[in-house]
Scaffold this active site. Structure first.
Site, PDB file in Angstrom:
ATOM      1  N   LYS A  49       0.841  -1.205   0.000  1.00 39.28           N
ATOM      2  CA  LYS A  49       0.000   0.000   0.000  1.00 39.28           C
ATOM      3  C   LYS A  49       0.875   1.253   0.000  1.00 39.28           C
ATOM      4  O   LYS A  49       0.618   2.207  -0.728  1.00 39.28           O
ATOM      5  CB  LYS A  49      -0.949  -0.015   1.208  1.00 39.28           C
ATOM      6  CG  LYS A  49      -2.084  -1.007   1.013  1.00 39.28           C
ATOM      7  CD  LYS A  49      -2.891  -1.292   2.257  1.00 39.28           C
ATOM      8  CE  LYS A  49      -3.876  -2.427   1.935  1.00 39.28           C
ATOM      9  NZ  LYS A  49      -4.594  -2.946   3.086  1.00 39.28           N
ATOM     10  N   GLN A  93      -5.132  -1.848   9.149  1.00 42.94           N
ATOM     11  CA  GLN A  93      -4.884  -3.155   8.541  1.00 42.94           C
ATOM     12  C   GLN A  93      -5.502  -4.250   9.415  1.00 42.94           C
ATOM     13  O   GLN A  93      -5.194  -4.347  10.602  1.00 42.94           O
ATOM     14  CB  GLN A  93      -3.370  -3.362   8.381  1.00 42.94           C
ATOM     15  CG  GLN A  93      -3.002  -4.593   7.598  1.00 42.94           C
ATOM     16  CD  GLN A  93      -3.498  -4.546   6.146  1.00 42.94           C
ATOM     17  OE1 GLN A  93      -3.395  -3.531   5.472  1.00 42.94           O
ATOM     18  NE2 GLN A  93      -4.048  -5.652   5.661  1.00 42.94           N
ATOM     19  N   ASP A 116     -11.346   2.689   3.137  1.00 41.65           N
ATOM     20  CA  ASP A 116     -11.544   1.245   2.991  1.00 41.65           C
ATOM     21  C   ASP A 116     -13.029   0.917   2.821  1.00 41.65           C
ATOM     22  O   ASP A 116     -13.383  -0.184   2.410  1.00 41.65           O
ATOM     23  CB  ASP A 116     -11.019   0.521   4.249  1.00 41.65           C
ATOM     24  CG  ASP A 116      -9.858  -0.407   3.934  1.00 41.65           C
ATOM     25  OD1 ASP A 116      -9.607  -0.651   2.739  1.00 41.65           O
ATOM     26  OD2 ASP A 116      -9.220  -0.886   4.883  1.00 41.65           O
TER      27      ASP A 116
END
Ligand code: NDP
Length: 278
Positions: A49, A93, A116
């Site tokens: 990422k 995460q 997200d």
């Protein structure tokens, strides 16, 4: 033989467009990645990422904590990032190590920075057909269909898998594009027949090679989200060799849906900076 939907190529194309867009922006987009513990798979995802951010020109901030950190400290980190004007996207995460209240922490992320698309507000907005961040893997599936000019409106779309991160949000994204959507799961009766009725068949179960040619309609579009290891090889849910002889379009594994996920995270972060940046 079917057309192979190339996720690597599409991802590279989208990233190149983003790079150009970011170069012309007055506010540089910023993404913060929170990672707790040292799960090796998560470390690879986080590294990829950060690398994608560099490629596109997004500022990235890595907030790494030992697994011994308290929930209060993570909470404080999220609240600080919510207030940080250089950060337009915040991602935590997952999975967090045992003992953390993942759902509670996710809800602390400002919905304007929820790139997200996992928060209840983002999901609620999707369900209501309102503007908001769409979660990255299903958003990547939609992008692939669009890039290959595949008609969605009026088509029968069958999704195998109903997880909160893939199956369910994808169902609403396809509905938003006017497909007629069916969601299947482990309790679905006549799975084979339901799948064989699909114009667009998406499998997101993680059950290696479980979608066989007899489950696919001639000329269907087949999207394989699954990723499994079989005899040391990465494979998808779909028996690619036999299904590709029947499908009109098909995604390979690896190299199909996979490369799109991080790219769509970049898309969401740039969008966040454009809309909510100063
Ligand atoms: P989950 O395990 O959370 O969900 C799997 C879903 O598949 C469940 O809804 C389950 O049904 C259903 N399912 C499992 N077995 C069967 C079966 N035999 N028949 C019908 N339905 C079945 O998985 P995720 O959604 O998180 O991930 C799915 C796959 O996608 C995994 O391989 C994962 O690695 C991959 N993935 C890939 C990404 C990418 O490309 N970047 C990102 C995210 C995931 P039930 O609800 O009844 O249990």
């Amino acid at each position: 033989m079917s057309v192979i939907i190339d996720g690597k190529l599409t991802s590279a194309k989208v990233r190149a467009q983003l790079r150009e867009q970011v170069a012309n922006m007055q506010t540089k987009p910023g993404l913060a990645v929170i990672m707790v513990g040292d799960n090796p798979a998560s470390e690879i995802y986080v590294r990829n990422k950060i690398k994608a951010c560099e490629e596109v020109g997004i500022y990235s901030l890595s907030c790494k904590f030992d697994a011994t950190v308290s929930q209060d400290e993570i909470e404080k980190c999220i609240l600080d990032l919510n207030a940080n004007p250089s950060i337009h996207g915040i991602l935590m995460q997952l999975p967090l190590p045992k003992g953390f209240d993942e759902a509670y922490l996710l809800e602390l992320i400002d919905p304007k920075k929820d790139v997200d698309g996992f928060s209840a507000e983002s999901v609620g907005r999707l369900v209501l057909g309102k503007y908001g961040f769409r979660s990255c893997t299903p958003f990547g599936v939609i992008k692939l269909l669009e890039e290959y000019d595949i008609d969605i409106a009026g088509k029968s779309a069958v999704i195998v898998g109903r997880s909160n991160i893939v199956g369910k949000p994808l169902a609403f994204m396809l509905l938003e594009k006017n497909a007629t959507v069916t969601i299947c799961h482990t309790k679905t009766a006549n799975l084979k027949e339901v799948c064989a009725s699909a114009d667009i068949l998406v499998s997101a179960t993680g059950k290696a090679l479980s979608i066989t040619a007899d489950m696919v309609k001639e000329g269907a579009v087949v999207i394989d989200v699954g990723i499994s290891k079989l005899d040391g090889k990465t494979v998808g849910d779909v028996c690619f060799d036999e299904v590709s002889k029947k499908a009109s379009y098909i995604t390979p594994v690896p190299g199909g849906v996979g490369p799109m996920t991080i790219t769509m995270l970049m898309v969401n972060t740039v969008k966040a900076a454009q809309i909510y940046g100063n």
